[in-house]
Design a protein around this motif. Structure first.
Motif, PDB file in Angstrom:
ATOM      1  N   ASN A  28     -59.038  -8.105 -15.906  1.00 23.62           N
ATOM      2  CA  ASN A  28     -59.152  -6.659 -15.746  1.00 23.62           C
ATOM      3  C   ASN A  28     -58.247  -6.143 -14.630  1.00 23.62           C
ATOM      4  OD1 ASN A  28     -60.408  -3.964 -15.995  1.00 23.62           O
ATOM      5  ND2 ASN A  28     -61.307  -4.472 -14.026  1.00 23.62           N
ATOM      6  N   LEU A  29     -58.260  -6.826 -13.486  1.00 23.41           N
ATOM      7  CA  LEU A  29     -57.506  -6.337 -12.340  1.00 23.41           C
ATOM      8  C   LEU A  29     -56.010  -6.628 -12.458  1.00 23.41           C
ATOM      9  CD1 LEU A  29     -59.997  -7.131  -9.447  1.00 23.41           C
ATOM     10  CD2 LEU A  29     -59.618  -4.976 -10.666  1.00 23.41           C
ATOM     11  N   SER A  30     -55.629  -7.462 -13.417  1.00 24.06           N
ATOM     12  CA  SER A  30     -54.211  -7.646 -13.747  1.00 24.06           C
ATOM     13  C   SER A  30     -53.764  -6.579 -14.749  1.00 24.06           C
ATOM     14  CB  SER A  30     -53.972  -9.042 -14.328  1.00 24.06           C
ATOM     15  OG  SER A  30     -54.293 -10.049 -13.401  1.00 24.06           O
ATOM     16  N   MET A  31     -54.576  -6.402 -15.786  1.00 28.96           N
ATOM     17  CA  MET A  31     -54.201  -5.483 -16.865  1.00 28.96           C
ATOM     18  C   MET A  31     -54.174  -4.023 -16.431  1.00 28.96           C
ATOM     19  SD  MET A  31     -53.285  -6.814 -19.713  1.00 28.96           S
ATOM     20  CE  MET A  31     -53.659  -5.603 -20.993  1.00 28.96           C
ATOM     21  N   ARG A  32     -54.947  -3.660 -15.424  1.00 23.72           N
ATOM     22  CA  ARG A  32     -54.950  -2.250 -15.024  1.00 23.72           C
ATOM     23  C   ARG A  32     -53.626  -1.838 -14.386  1.00 23.72           C
ATOM     24  NH1 ARG A  32     -58.946  -1.402  -9.840  1.00 23.72           N
ATOM     25  NH2 ARG A  32     -57.697  -2.517  -8.301  1.00 23.72           N
ATOM     26  N   THR A  33     -52.825  -2.834 -13.965  1.00 21.96           N
ATOM     27  CA  THR A  33     -51.454  -2.547 -13.538  1.00 21.96           C
ATOM     28  C   THR A  33     -50.467  -2.796 -14.670  1.00 21.96           C
ATOM     29  OG1 THR A  33     -51.771  -2.974 -11.177  1.00 21.96           O
ATOM     30  CG2 THR A  33     -49.568  -3.310 -12.041  1.00 21.96           C
ATOM     31  N   ILE A  34     -50.579  -3.952 -15.323  1.00 23.80           N
ATOM     32  CA  ILE A  34     -49.593  -4.359 -16.327  1.00 23.80           C
ATOM     33  C   ILE A  34     -49.517  -3.380 -17.485  1.00 23.80           C
ATOM     34  CG2 ILE A  34     -49.050  -6.126 -18.043  1.00 23.80           C
ATOM     35  CD1 ILE A  34     -50.260  -8.191 -16.077  1.00 23.80           C
ATOM     36  N   ALA A  35     -50.661  -3.024 -18.070  1.00 24.29           N
ATOM     37  CA  ALA A  35     -50.665  -2.183 -19.273  1.00 24.29           C
ATOM     38  C   ALA A  35     -50.075  -0.795 -19.028  1.00 24.29           C
ATOM     39  CB  ALA A  35     -52.077  -2.101 -19.848  1.00 24.29           C
ATOM     40  N   PRO A  36     -50.565  -0.034 -18.031  1.00 26.72           N
ATOM     41  CA  PRO A  36     -49.967   1.292 -17.823  1.00 26.72           C
ATOM     42  C   PRO A  36     -48.513   1.217 -17.354  1.00 26.72           C
ATOM     43  CG  PRO A  36     -51.579   0.814 -16.110  1.00 26.72           C
ATOM     44  CD  PRO A  36     -51.720  -0.250 -17.140  1.00 26.72           C
ATOM     45  N   ALA A  37     -48.178   0.194 -16.582  1.00 28.60           N
ATOM     46  CA  ALA A  37     -46.788   0.071 -16.112  1.00 28.60           C
ATOM     47  C   ALA A  37     -45.843  -0.065 -17.293  1.00 28.60           C
ATOM     48  CB  ALA A  37     -46.662  -1.132 -15.182  1.00 28.60           C
ATOM     49  N   ILE A  38     -46.173  -0.938 -18.246  1.00 27.72           N
ATOM     50  CA  ILE A  38     -45.325  -1.120 -19.426  1.00 27.72           C
ATOM     51  C   ILE A  38     -45.356   0.111 -20.312  1.00 27.72           C
ATOM     52  CG2 ILE A  38     -45.065  -2.465 -21.551  1.00 27.72           C
ATOM     53  CD1 ILE A  38     -46.010  -4.917 -19.968  1.00 27.72           C
ATOM     54  N   ALA A  39     -46.537   0.705 -20.487  1.00 30.85           N
ATOM     55  CA  ALA A  39     -46.648   1.906 -21.325  1.00 30.85           C
ATOM     56  C   ALA A  39     -45.792   3.053 -20.792  1.00 30.85           C
ATOM     57  CB  ALA A  39     -48.112   2.342 -21.402  1.00 30.85           C
ATOM     58  N   LEU A  40     -45.592   3.090 -19.479  1.00 31.40           N
ATOM     59  CA  LEU A  40     -44.798   4.148 -18.853  1.00 31.40           C
ATOM     60  C   LEU A  40     -43.323   3.767 -18.718  1.00 31.40           C
ATOM     61  CD1 LEU A  40     -47.414   5.164 -16.163  1.00 31.40           C
ATOM     62  CD2 LEU A  40     -46.629   6.602 -18.057  1.00 31.40           C
ATOM     63  N   GLY A  41     -42.938   2.647 -19.343  1.00 33.58           N
ATOM     64  CA  GLY A  41     -41.528   2.304 -19.416  1.00 33.58           C
ATOM     65  C   GLY A  41     -41.015   1.354 -18.352  1.00 33.58           C
ATOM     66  N   ASN A  42     -41.912   0.790 -17.558  1.00 39.77           N
ATOM     67  CA  ASN A  42     -41.501  -0.136 -16.512  1.00 39.77           C
ATOM     68  C   ASN A  42     -41.544  -1.573 -17.010  1.00 39.77           C
ATOM     69  OD1 ASN A  42     -41.530   1.787 -14.051  1.00 39.77           O
ATOM     70  ND2 ASN A  42     -43.534   2.116 -14.984  1.00 39.77           N
ATOM     71  N   SER A  43     -40.894  -2.461 -16.303  1.00 40.20           N
ATOM     72  CA  SER A  43     -41.108  -3.896 -16.478  1.00 40.20           C
ATOM     73  C   SER A  43     -41.914  -4.398 -15.291  1.00 40.20           C
ATOM     74  CB  SER A  43     -39.786  -4.646 -16.602  1.00 40.20           C
ATOM     75  OG  SER A  43     -38.983  -4.445 -15.459  1.00 40.20           O
ATOM     76  N   VAL A  44     -42.528  -5.561 -15.440  1.00 43.77           N
ATOM     77  CA  VAL A  44     -43.488  -6.044 -14.442  1.00 43.77           C
ATOM     78  C   VAL A  44     -43.212  -7.510 -14.100  1.00 43.77           C
ATOM     79  CG1 VAL A  44     -45.933  -6.428 -13.911  1.00 43.77           C
ATOM     80  CG2 VAL A  44     -45.250  -4.464 -15.313  1.00 43.77           C
ATOM     81  N   VAL A  45     -43.248  -7.802 -12.808  1.00 44.87           N
ATOM     82  CA  VAL A  45     -43.297  -9.180 -12.329  1.00 44.87           C
ATOM     83  C   VAL A  45     -44.698  -9.379 -11.760  1.00 44.87           C
ATOM     84  CG1 VAL A  45     -42.351 -10.892 -10.740  1.00 44.87           C
ATOM     85  CG2 VAL A  45     -40.839  -9.196 -11.799  1.00 44.87           C
ATOM     86  N   HIS A  46     -45.464 -10.266 -12.373  1.00 47.09           N
ATOM     87  CA  HIS A  46     -46.891 -10.383 -12.065  1.00 47.09           C
ATOM     88  C   HIS A  46     -47.236 -11.761 -11.527  1.00 47.09           C
ATOM     89  CE1 HIS A  46     -51.209  -9.899 -12.355  1.00 47.09           C
ATOM     90  NE2 HIS A  46     -51.283 -10.940 -13.173  1.00 47.09           N
ATOM     91  N   LYS A  47     -48.010 -11.786 -10.442  1.00 52.41           N
ATOM     92  CA  LYS A  47     -48.519 -13.041  -9.894  1.00 52.41           C
ATOM     93  C   LYS A  47     -50.040 -12.973  -9.783  1.00 52.41           C
ATOM     94  CE  LYS A  47     -49.477 -14.685  -5.956  1.00 52.41           C
ATOM     95  NZ  LYS A  47     -50.546 -15.612  -6.415  1.00 52.41           N
ATOM     96  N   PRO A  48     -50.745 -13.704 -10.649  1.00 53.97           N
ATOM     97  CA  PRO A  48     -52.204 -13.764 -10.516  1.00 53.97           C
ATOM     98  C   PRO A  48     -52.592 -14.766  -9.438  1.00 53.97           C
ATOM     99  CG  PRO A  48     -51.510 -15.139 -12.343  1.00 53.97           C
ATOM    100  CD  PRO A  48     -50.252 -14.497 -11.784  1.00 53.97           C
TER     101      PRO A  48
END
Length: 355
Positions: A28-48
């Motif tokens: 949940n706490l990963s997706m709340r950044t990843i999903a809207p970031a991609i939906a708004l046209g960004n790319s993401v570098v994610h570290k869980p």
């Protein structure tokens, strides 16, 4: 207005966003950044968090790959902080750092982001008050407090940290709350009847035990003394604590409850505010108008009247004040965080200038 001019406001992607998520509620706490970031046209570098790397990273990456997301839009790194250091923070390419975790790390991120003019979306620690006012329904307040204190063994940033109770209902609340605590089933988290399961690791257990021993040494009364069973810490309840005591001013990421007596409703609210944190909070009262009035007086990003402090929804402004964070998650507020505003004017007819 300038004749013949059309003004347009665009929201454009920031570009690349650095995302760092914690061990509790990793997906949940990963997706709340990843999903809207991609939906708004960004790319993401994610570290869980490496302790929950599968649910916080690998499964998410695999799901997006299966859905057809182009390579390079989401990049998941499974690494320890000691190995990566500040690389995700100091790299000049990411324009925003999204982090959920401790206030200490949040301050460090803030220093780096400030020097490099990077944006931040930070959801940090909490010292969340649960204020029971003089006219509260004690039974319902106890129900809410039990859930809001012991869900997920207390390993939630929004968990109830201080239970502040008006003196008129204090004794009744303590009696009923402690009786309920003693009945909470603990042990194997795969058993659906279990309420209190294991903490995440040995370090968290040792940290909780140190807090308990310090509170005992400070002379705070222990109304319910729990025990350690492997990585399970059964509930502890301290009563009559001073709001300025160490245990009251420490974020308790464990099933440890602290109950504080207030001499008036206003003092309860004042004590609720007497902390460097301001994430979530709750007010219990039979007078909903008064409850909303007091809720507005609490300096926290979120306050819940006649409920406990652990609440979330994708369509609300989620975030904290003071040392509990910067920015807001949730739609549409996250749009402001994850995009940059661009003004474009179009002059459709010749503009006459004064010189």
């Amino acid at each position: 207005n300038i004749e013949g001019k059309i003004n347009k406001i665009y929201r454009l992607p920031l570009g690349v966003i650095s995302s760092i998520s914690p061990f509790n509620f990793p997906m949940n706490l990963s997706m709340r950044t990843i999903a809207p970031a991609i939906a708004l046209g960004n790319s993401v570098v994610h570290k869980p968090d490496i302790q929950t790397a599968l649910s916080g990273g690998t499964i998410i990456a695999k799901a997006f790959e299966h859905a057809g997301l182009p390579a390079g839009v989401l990049n998941v790194m499974l690494t320890d902080l000691k190995e990566i250091g500040d690389g995700m923070l100091t790299n000049p390419i990411p324009k925003l750092i999204s982090f959920t975790g401790s206030t200490a790390v949040g301050r460090h991120i803030g220093e780096i982001a400030g020097r490099n003019f990077k944006r931040m979306a930070l959801e940090l620690g909490g010292n969340n008050p649960f204020a029971v006012l003089s006219d509260a329904d004690v039974d319902r307040a106890v129900d809410a407090a039990i859930f809001g204190k012991f869900i997920h063994q207390g390993q939630i940033c929004m968990i109830i940290n201080r239970i502040i109770v008006h003196q008129d209902v204090y004794d009744e609340f303590v009696e009923k709350f402690t009786a309920r605590v003693k009945q909470l089933p603990y042990g194997d988290q795969t058993d659906p009847k279990t309420v209190v399961g294991p903490l995440i690791n040995e370090h968290q257990i040792e940290k909780a035990l140190e807090i308990i021993e310090q509170a005992k040494a400070d002379g705070i009364e222990l109304a319910v003394e729990g025990k350690r069973a492997g990585n399970v810490l059964t509930p502890h309840v301290f009563v009559g604590a001073d709001n300025n005591s160490k245990i009251a001013q420490t974020e308790l990421f464990a099933p440890i409850a602290t109950i504080i007596k207030a001499s008036s409703d206003q003092e309860a609210i004042d004590m609720a505010n007497d902390t460097e944190y301001g994430l979530s909070s709750a007010v219990f009262t039979s007078d909903l108008e008064k409850g909303e009035k007091f809720a507005l007086q609490i300096d926290s990003g979120m306050t819940h009247v006649n409920d406990q402090s652990v609440n979330d929804s994708p369509n609300i402004a989620f975030g904290g004040n003071k040392a509990s964070g910067v920015g807001r998650f949730g739609n549409p507020w996250v749009v402001e965080e994850f995009t940059v505003t661009k003004w474009i004017s179009i002059q459709k007819q010749y503009r006459k200038y004064p010189f």
